[in-house]
Design a protein around this motif. Structure first.
Motif, PDB file in Angstrom:
ATOM      1  N   GLN A  50       0.817  -1.204   0.000  1.00 11.04           N
ATOM      2  CA  GLN A  50       0.000   0.000   0.000  1.00 11.04           C
ATOM      3  C   GLN A  50       0.852   1.257   0.000  1.00 11.04           C
ATOM      4  N   ASN A  51       2.102   1.156   0.506  1.00 11.07           N
ATOM      5  CA  ASN A  51       2.976   2.327   0.557  1.00 11.07           C
ATOM      6  C   ASN A  51       4.024   2.328  -0.558  1.00 11.07           C
ATOM      7  N   GLN A  59      -4.599  10.190  -2.610  1.00 15.09           N
ATOM      8  CA  GLN A  59      -5.730  10.266  -1.693  1.00 15.09           C
ATOM      9  C   GLN A  59      -6.763   9.190  -1.997  1.00 15.09           C
ATOM     10  N   LEU A  60      -7.467   8.775  -0.952  1.00  8.57           N
ATOM     11  CA  LEU A  60      -8.605   7.880  -1.128  1.00  8.57           C
ATOM     12  C   LEU A  60      -9.829   8.747  -1.372  1.00  8.57           C
ATOM     13  N   GLY A  61     -10.208   8.861  -2.632  1.00 10.50           N
ATOM     14  CA  GLY A  61     -11.334   9.724  -2.982  1.00 10.50           C
ATOM     15  C   GLY A  61     -11.048  11.171  -2.624  1.00 10.50           C
ATOM     16  N   ASN A  62     -12.048  11.816  -1.997  1.00 14.83           N
ATOM     17  CA  ASN A  62     -11.895  13.207  -1.574  1.00 14.83           C
ATOM     18  C   ASN A  62     -11.540  13.318  -0.096  1.00 14.83           C
ATOM     19  N   PHE A  65      -7.279  10.923   3.726  1.00 16.94           N
ATOM     20  CA  PHE A  65      -6.470   9.731   3.946  1.00 16.94           C
ATOM     21  C   PHE A  65      -5.746   9.309   2.672  1.00 16.94           C
ATOM     22  N   MET A  66      -4.542   8.788   2.857  1.00 14.83           N
ATOM     23  CA  MET A  66      -3.681   8.401   1.739  1.00 14.83           C
ATOM     24  C   MET A  66      -3.534   6.893   1.653  1.00 14.83           C
ATOM     25  N   SER A 120     -16.606  10.133   2.575  1.00 21.90           N
ATOM     26  CA  SER A 120     -15.784  11.300   2.912  1.00 21.90           C
ATOM     27  C   SER A 120     -14.624  10.956   3.839  1.00 21.90           C
ATOM     28  N   GLU A 121     -14.678   9.768   4.483  1.00 21.96           N
ATOM     29  CA  GLU A 121     -13.612   9.332   5.377  1.00 21.96           C
ATOM     30  C   GLU A 121     -12.688   8.317   4.709  1.00 21.96           C
TER      31      GLU A 121
END
Length: 218
Positions: A50-51, A59-62, A65-66, A120-121
């Protein structure tokens, strides 16, 4: 006087130990301990991180969180799609990465972001994922989870995503179960820098739930 102080100190120590025990029980409650009864291995095991620098800072969506810190589930899904040879027609035109495949954690994250799969999270919304990928997702809670079910899935070439805790009692994490040997399940861990299978015992042999993807039936 000294005896009274010693008794009070002992009582305090007992209370502290009880508090620690209670906290540990809260941390580890739920989940099922599972051990395999058969041996299974895959001839097309894929390891993603994942890294990985290719997508770590995406970003995950908006959300804020990365991928590097919160992309374990997306990474497992990308791996599962490839290992189960599930086609995603909408992603066939994605530019191939160094891995030689259009589907990577990075390209899948980009696709999910455009399709509104994340909230959103940065949490994956499974109904939206099913629509975006044209697949079915099956969830099993820990109380319905047995070695028989996991062994059956592996024998059918289905690799379930397991919800576990790091070191058995740490942060929640997602790993992909990819095989079993000598009673031990083995996983693709998106945080394992060595890119090799890790035993489920690293997570306390305890699973809190699983999800697995199948192609949509008509």
């Amino acid at each position: 006087m000294k005896k009274k102080v010693a008794v009070i100190a002992l009582i305090c120590v007992v209370f502290v130990l009880l508090a620690i025990l209670a906290g540990y029980m809260i941390l580890t409650r739920g989940g099922s301990y599972v051990k395999s009864k058969s041996d299974y291995s895959s001839d097309n095991t894929i390891y993603f991180l994942q890294n990985d620098p290719q997508w770590a800072d995406e970003q995950l969506g908006n959300s804020s969180f990365m991928m590097a810190g919160s992309g374990c589930l997306t990474t497992c899904i990308a791996t599962e799609l490839l290992m189960q040879h599930i086609q995603v027609p909408e992603m066939q035109n994605v530019t191939e990465s160094d891995s030689g495949t259009a589907i990577t954690p990075g390209s899948l994250n980009e696709f999910f972001s455009k399709q509104g799969v994340y909230d959103s999270e940065g949490n994956i919304q499974w109904t939206e994922l099913e629509k975006a990928l044209s697949v079915q997702v099956v969830k099993l809670k820990s109380d319905g989870l047995t070695h028989y079910k996991l062994d059956t899935l592996l024998s059918e070439g289905v690799f379930p995503i397991a919800y576990v805790r790091v070191n058995g009692n740490g942060n929640y994490h997602f790993v992909l179960i990819i095989g079993s040997k000598d009673g031990e399940y083995f996983c693709m861990d998106p945080l394992n820098e060595n890119k090799d299978a890790v035993p489920l015992s690293r997570f306390g042999d305890k699973i809190y739930s699983i999800r697995y993807i199948t192609e949509k039936t008509t």
